[in-house]
Design an enzyme around this catalytic site. Structure first.
Site, mmCIF file in Angstrom:
data_model
loop_
_atom_site.group_PDB
_atom_site.id
_atom_site.type_symbol
_atom_site.label_atom_id
_atom_site.label_comp_id
_atom_site.label_asym_id
_atom_site.label_seq_id
_atom_site.Cartn_x
_atom_site.Cartn_y
_atom_site.Cartn_z
ATOM 1 N N GLU A 144 -8.511 -25.004 35.029
ATOM 2 C CA GLU A 144 -7.073 -25.962 35.458
ATOM 3 C C GLU A 144 -7.117 -27.385 35.426
ATOM 4 O O GLU A 144 -6.017 -28.097 35.009
ATOM 5 C CB GLU A 144 -6.723 -25.439 36.978
ATOM 6 N N TYR A 171 -9.012 -24.754 46.962
ATOM 7 C CA TYR A 171 -10.015 -23.684 46.794
ATOM 8 C C TYR A 171 -11.151 -23.425 47.977
ATOM 9 O O TYR A 171 -11.222 -22.269 48.431
ATOM 10 C CB TYR A 171 -10.896 -23.576 45.484
#
Length: 407
Positions: free
Chosen positions: A137, A95
């Site tokens: 997630e 990310y």
């Protein structure tokens, strides 16, 4: 929590993102892959070549800007994307990389219009949005871990079966001899292949096409176009080079397009082409475990040569107390006509659907090509089916129902 000033700035950029979003995301992927080519082991190269991934990301960024003060509105879409990320093994360490190159792309594409104030606001917003994905997630990774399936796992092809002229099934068992894992009807797995001549690993997601709790997992793969720069690399490789005894790698089943087994409402399973694959899992599960539930199975195909699973559908339907099945062929062959292999000719248009779907207070699952899904979802709405009763799966980057209706 984001500051009011950040929310105001991010929302004000929504019109710009609507106009130039794809330009930004295209630049983003190009520069990110140049700097981090190892990420090409994760991403679907065909979707990149076709621009589908860029468009999907642009839609997501635009939605984030629009609803930055109501992120809960986006939660269903976030969960759908998170399933795909977990299936592809996107991790939290990815990310920051995405954030860095997305902000750079916004700055470089918009130029002077992307002031420091705008970039700072988006950096803050991205941090919050990324954390939402990471948290969801992480829960999914933990669930897979609890089911003793972390990362990619080797499966052996124990049976390869041709289902039609373009669809072939692969029956898979864990190579280590462990128990075949459970899954929810409608879910998919990611298949990872190392193909000779390809610099990077190739990933594709395929629906599980058989009922859970079998001695195997089954994927049924349509042979796609043979243009080596776009479609077909993985599907053609599976068809031509993977046989019984070979091994392929899978991640744990994922996806939220799943059968609502708790409901007793009538069930409509509507598919076009290879979209039949998740419907087979749903149909067979219902036939085995809830045979009294009313089920209507509708499948549209070009002709009988490309249509798969006719016999399996008929065998499952026989087990159901209240059931109907309809095969609709666009261009039946002479053999189709001679053997009465279809119930209607042409497309699944609004009139056919109205004649078949007589119970609008039912649960509808739809899967197939984009045009088929767009028309079917629109026609269901026209005959009075509520949006919350329509569930669908798009084979590709995530997209939501409203985008279909507005397309």
């Amino acid at each position: 929590m984001l500051s009011e000033q950040t929310i105001k700035i991010v929302k004000s950029t929504a019109p710009i993102l609507a106009d130039r979003g794809v330009e930004i995301t295209t630049h983003f992927y190009k520069t990110m892959f140049e700097a981090h080519p190892e990420l090409l082991n994760i991403f679907n190269h065909a979707n990149q070549k076709q621009g589908r991934q860029q468009t999907a990301l642009a839609n997501t960024v635009y939605a984030a800007a629009t609803y930055i003060d109501q992120l809960e509105v986006l939660l269903p879409a976030v969960k759908q994307i998170a399933h795909k990320h977990r299936s592809l093994m996107v991790k939290k360490e990815h990310y920051p990389i995405v954030g860095e190159f997305l902000l750079k792309a916004i700055k470089e594409v918009l130029g002077e219009a992307a002031t420091d104030e705008i970039i700072d606001a988006w950096a803050e917003a991205y941090g919050v949005i990324a954390q939402v994905f990471i948290d969801i997630e992480n829960e999914m990774y933990e669930e897979a871990k609890n089911n003793k399936w972390e990362g990619f796992k080797a499966f052996k092809v124990v049976k390869k079966q041709k289902e039609s002229s373009i669809i072939t099934s692969f029956y898979l068992q864990p190579a280590d001899g462990s128990t075949v894992p459970a899954f929810s009807p409608g879910q998919y797995v990611t298949v990872r292949l190392s193909v000779e001549g390809e610099e990077y690993l190739l990933n594709r997601q395929y629906s599980l096409s058989d009922a859970p709790n079998q001695s195997h997992l089954r994927i049924s793969v349509k042979r796609e176009g043979e243009n080596p720069t776009t479609l077909g690399k993985v599907s053609n490789y599976l068809h031509d080079h993977i046989g019984e005894g070979d091994e392929i790698e899978l991640t744990a089943p994922a996806g939220d397009f799943v059968l609502d087994e708790a409901s007793d409402k009538p069930l409509y399973l509507i598919s076009g082409g290879v979209g039949i694959t998740p419907m087979m899992s749903m149909l067979k599960r219902t036939a085995d475990h809830k045979a009294n539930r009313p089920v209507t199975f509708i499948h549209a195909a070009k002709n009988g040569e490309v249509q798969a699973f006719r016999t399996e559908v008929e065998e499952a339907v026989i087990k159901l107390t209240y059931s109907q099945k309809y095969f609709i062929l666009e261009n039946p062959t002479a053999e189709d006509r001679e053997n009465h292999r279809f119930d209607a000719e042409g497309y699944l248009d609004s009139q056919k659907l109205k004649d078949i779907a007589t119970e609008t207070d039912a649960i509808f699952y739809v899967c197939g090509p984009v045009a088929f899904m767009k028309n079917t979802i629109g026609n269901l709405a026209t005959i009075g089916v509520k949006e919350e009763n329509i569930h669908f799966e798009f084979f590709g980057p995530s997209i939501n129902l409203k985008e279909y209706q507005q397309a």
